[in-house]
Enzyme design. Sequence first.
Site, mmCIF file in Angstrom:
data_model
loop_
_atom_site.group_PDB
_atom_site.id
_atom_site.type_symbol
_atom_site.label_atom_id
_atom_site.label_comp_id
_atom_site.label_asym_id
_atom_site.label_seq_id
_atom_site.Cartn_x
_atom_site.Cartn_y
_atom_site.Cartn_z
ATOM 1 N N GLU A 1 109.279 43.618 11.946
ATOM 2 C CA GLU A 1 109.732 44.272 10.969
ATOM 3 C C GLU A 1 110.072 45.978 11.527
ATOM 4 O O GLU A 1 111.112 46.637 11.364
ATOM 5 C CB GLU A 1 109.062 44.186 9.654
ATOM 6 C CG GLU A 1 109.254 43.052 9.091
ATOM 7 C CD GLU A 1 111.005 43.117 8.800
ATOM 8 O OE1 GLU A 1 111.435 41.893 9.307
ATOM 9 O OE2 GLU A 1 111.624 43.932 8.323
ATOM 10 N N ASP A 2 108.968 46.567 11.698
ATOM 11 C CA ASP A 2 108.790 47.992 11.894
ATOM 12 C C ASP A 2 107.938 48.131 13.017
ATOM 13 O O ASP A 2 107.206 47.436 13.494
ATOM 14 C CB ASP A 2 108.560 48.485 10.493
ATOM 15 C CG ASP A 2 108.723 50.046 10.554
ATOM 16 O OD1 ASP A 2 109.462 50.433 11.527
ATOM 17 O OD2 ASP A 2 108.323 50.841 9.635
ATOM 18 N N HIS B 1 105.918 45.114 5.416
ATOM 19 C CA HIS B 1 107.239 45.628 5.623
ATOM 20 C C HIS B 1 107.227 46.958 6.491
ATOM 21 O O HIS B 1 106.715 46.743 7.753
ATOM 22 C CB HIS B 1 107.819 46.053 4.469
ATOM 23 C CG HIS B 1 109.279 45.785 4.102
ATOM 24 N ND1 HIS B 1 109.875 45.684 2.855
ATOM 25 C CD2 HIS B 1 110.295 45.865 4.994
ATOM 26 C CE1 HIS B 1 111.233 45.418 3.028
ATOM 27 N NE2 HIS B 1 111.553 45.849 4.388
ATOM 28 N N ILE C 1 105.673 50.493 8.125
ATOM 29 C CA ILE C 1 104.467 50.915 8.513
ATOM 30 C C ILE C 1 104.387 52.356 8.824
ATOM 31 O O ILE C 1 105.565 52.839 9.346
ATOM 32 C CB ILE C 1 103.708 50.055 9.447
ATOM 33 C CG1 ILE C 1 104.494 50.074 10.924
ATOM 34 C CG2 ILE C 1 103.573 48.691 9.060
ATOM 35 C CD1 ILE C 1 103.975 49.291 12.044
ATOM 36 N N HIS D 1 103.991 42.918 0.524
ATOM 37 C CA HIS D 1 104.667 42.402 -0.687
ATOM 38 C C HIS D 1 103.817 41.260 -0.908
ATOM 39 O O HIS D 1 104.189 40.043 -0.663
ATOM 40 C CB HIS D 1 105.917 41.833 -0.178
ATOM 41 C CG HIS D 1 106.933 43.203 -0.173
ATOM 42 N ND1 HIS D 1 107.074 44.266 -0.857
ATOM 43 C CD2 HIS D 1 107.523 43.691 0.916
ATOM 44 C CE1 HIS D 1 108.111 44.823 -0.355
ATOM 45 N NE2 HIS D 1 108.393 44.938 0.889
ATOM 46 N N ASN E 1 110.154 49.811 0.365
ATOM 47 C CA ASN E 1 110.641 49.403 1.856
ATOM 48 C C ASN E 1 109.878 49.906 3.030
ATOM 49 O O ASN E 1 109.224 49.355 3.801
ATOM 50 C CB ASN E 1 112.154 49.679 1.978
ATOM 51 C CG ASN E 1 112.812 49.132 3.275
ATOM 52 O OD1 ASN E 1 112.463 49.296 4.217
ATOM 53 N ND2 ASN E 1 113.738 48.124 2.924
ATOM 54 N N ASP E 2 109.880 51.272 3.173
ATOM 55 C CA ASP E 2 109.340 51.925 4.156
ATOM 56 C C ASP E 2 108.452 53.258 3.737
ATOM 57 O O ASP E 2 108.696 53.632 2.474
ATOM 58 C CB ASP E 2 110.312 52.446 5.088
ATOM 59 C CG ASP E 2 110.033 52.747 6.449
ATOM 60 O OD1 ASP E 2 108.808 52.487 6.930
ATOM 61 O OD2 ASP E 2 110.607 53.247 7.365
ATOM 62 N N ASN F 1 116.092 52.786 2.720
ATOM 63 C CA ASN F 1 115.609 51.949 3.552
ATOM 64 C C ASN F 1 114.594 52.754 4.443
ATOM 65 O O ASN F 1 113.522 53.305 4.133
ATOM 66 C CB ASN F 1 116.381 51.293 4.378
ATOM 67 C CG ASN F 1 115.974 49.867 5.238
ATOM 68 O OD1 ASN F 1 115.136 50.167 5.801
ATOM 69 N ND2 ASN F 1 116.672 48.608 4.593
ATOM 70 N N ASP G 1 119.262 50.683 9.076
ATOM 71 C CA ASP G 1 118.005 50.232 8.571
ATOM 72 C C ASP G 1 116.804 51.265 9.115
ATOM 73 O O ASP G 1 116.517 52.191 8.252
ATOM 74 C CB ASP G 1 117.923 48.760 9.296
ATOM 75 C CG ASP G 1 116.906 47.960 8.618
ATOM 76 O OD1 ASP G 1 115.929 48.550 8.186
ATOM 77 O OD2 ASP G 1 117.131 46.650 8.600
ATOM 78 N N ASN G 2 116.229 51.129 10.037
ATOM 79 C CA ASN G 2 114.923 51.721 10.510
ATOM 80 C C ASN G 2 115.203 52.793 11.425
ATOM 81 O O ASN G 2 116.426 52.969 11.965
ATOM 82 C CB ASN G 2 114.077 50.778 11.339
ATOM 83 C CG ASN G 2 113.290 49.716 10.702
ATOM 84 O OD1 ASN G 2 113.315 49.766 9.613
ATOM 85 N ND2 ASN G 2 113.054 48.724 11.480
HETATM 86 C C1 LIG Z 1 113.227 47.420 10.188
HETATM 87 O O1 LIG Z 1 114.146 46.671 10.807
HETATM 88 C C2 LIG Z 1 114.229 45.487 10.786
HETATM 89 C C3 LIG Z 1 115.103 44.935 11.565
HETATM 90 O O2 LIG Z 1 116.368 45.627 11.344
HETATM 91 C C4 LIG Z 1 114.496 45.071 9.177
HETATM 92 O O3 LIG Z 1 114.455 43.732 8.868
HETATM 93 C C5 LIG Z 1 113.199 46.118 8.440
HETATM 94 O O4 LIG Z 1 113.564 45.619 6.950
HETATM 95 C C6 LIG Z 1 113.303 47.396 8.908
HETATM 96 N N1 LIG Z 1 112.134 47.850 8.299
HETATM 97 C C7 LIG Z 1 112.060 48.872 7.489
HETATM 98 C C8 LIG Z 1 110.733 49.143 6.889
HETATM 99 O O5 LIG Z 1 113.257 49.572 7.393
#
Ligand SMILES: *[C@@H]1O[C@H](CO)[C@@H](O)[C@H](O)[C@H]1NC(C)=O
Length: 325
Positions: free
Chosen positions: A48-49, A109, A111, A128, A162-163, A218, A263-264
């Site tokens: 994920e991260d 999720h 970090i 979660h 999310n983050d 995100n 996303d990240n």
């Molecule tokens: C980080 O990237 C992954 C893959 O793109 C995604 O599934 C995930 O939700 C992202 N994590 C955050 C915290 O944004």
Amino acid sequence: MGKLVALTLLGASLALIGERLLNFRERVIKSIEPQNCHLIEGLENGSEDIDILPSGLAFISTGLKYPGMPNFAPDKPGRIFLMDLNEQNPKAQALEISDGFDQESLNPHGISTFIDKDNTVYLYVVNHPNMDSTVEVFKFEEQRHSLIHLKTIKHELLKSVNDIVVLGPEQFYATRDHYFTTYFLVLLEMILDLHWTSVLFYSPKEVKVVAQGFGSANGITVSLDQKYVYVADVTAKNIHIMKKHDHWDLTPVKVIQLGTLVDNLTVDPATGDILAGCHPNPMKLLIYNPKDPPGSESAFLQNPGPPAQGWHLPNGLGPTVSMTN
Ligand SMILES: *[C@@H]1O[C@H](CO)[C@@H](O)[C@H](O)[C@H]1NC(C)=O
Ligand SMILES: *[C@@H]1O[C@H](CO)[C@@H](O)[C@H](O)[C@H]1NC(C)=O
């Protein structure tokens, strides 16, 4: 009359759904063989991260179970892995978590790490458990390769988190990727493209919304000088640069459109450039077919911070954006 209203509403909803689907339409991407990349043993089912310490140790969260998203090992609980990037062939090792923390419920999720004055490393994990949202605070014990669970942070504003990015002891910003928490309403929220999600600030003394109006906030991170906060809005396909003020409030500075689902975010510690992990084909991502994988791409934003003279520049003189997939 009632029927007419209903029909109009139905028409409007269909138009909206159509528009949303169009927004999610497929983009043809050329597949390239990543050159210096290889699959890391133990992380085959996805991660994920990642957060990398100045020493080169990297924490990686894996095993997220998230409604609507594919998961390759649905029976395995989430894990936090550690990698030492100084090694020639770094291996990922799952970290032990101290007794007293329910490891089976770990569903990690975003970090973020924080190093205090005494050089103690803390790892903050968005979790979660049972689809709820909490932030778990761990102390990292490097010698024992383990995480000591210190506390669980819960708050009514910390929903659909999310983050996070931690900027002080128990002081962090967090993104909410949805406004609603039940599946049906989340779906409706996405179809209607409500832009009701937000960025929160948390401290033990105060929790507040510091920015809102994102389609789905995100990844979040800060500039090297900690004066700016970068927020990825995944459904709006852009990155928001926001100025951080005293008392942690944020004001918008600039929005950078990327044309891909962002996303990240990671800031290069040497240059301050932003690297963003992106999804070019959201439809393929949702309907995951291993024979025709969705692909991914990274966006590179060079020199994203406002130049010395501020942002009052003609359009087009923003940061340089380049993409690879
Ligand atoms: C980080 O990237 C992954 C893959 O793109 C995604 O599934 C995930 O939700 C992202 N994590 C955050 C915290 O944004
Ligand atoms: C990946 O998922 C498969 C299928 O669930 C499982 O058998 C395997 O052990 C998983 N691998 C890791 C490293 O977790």
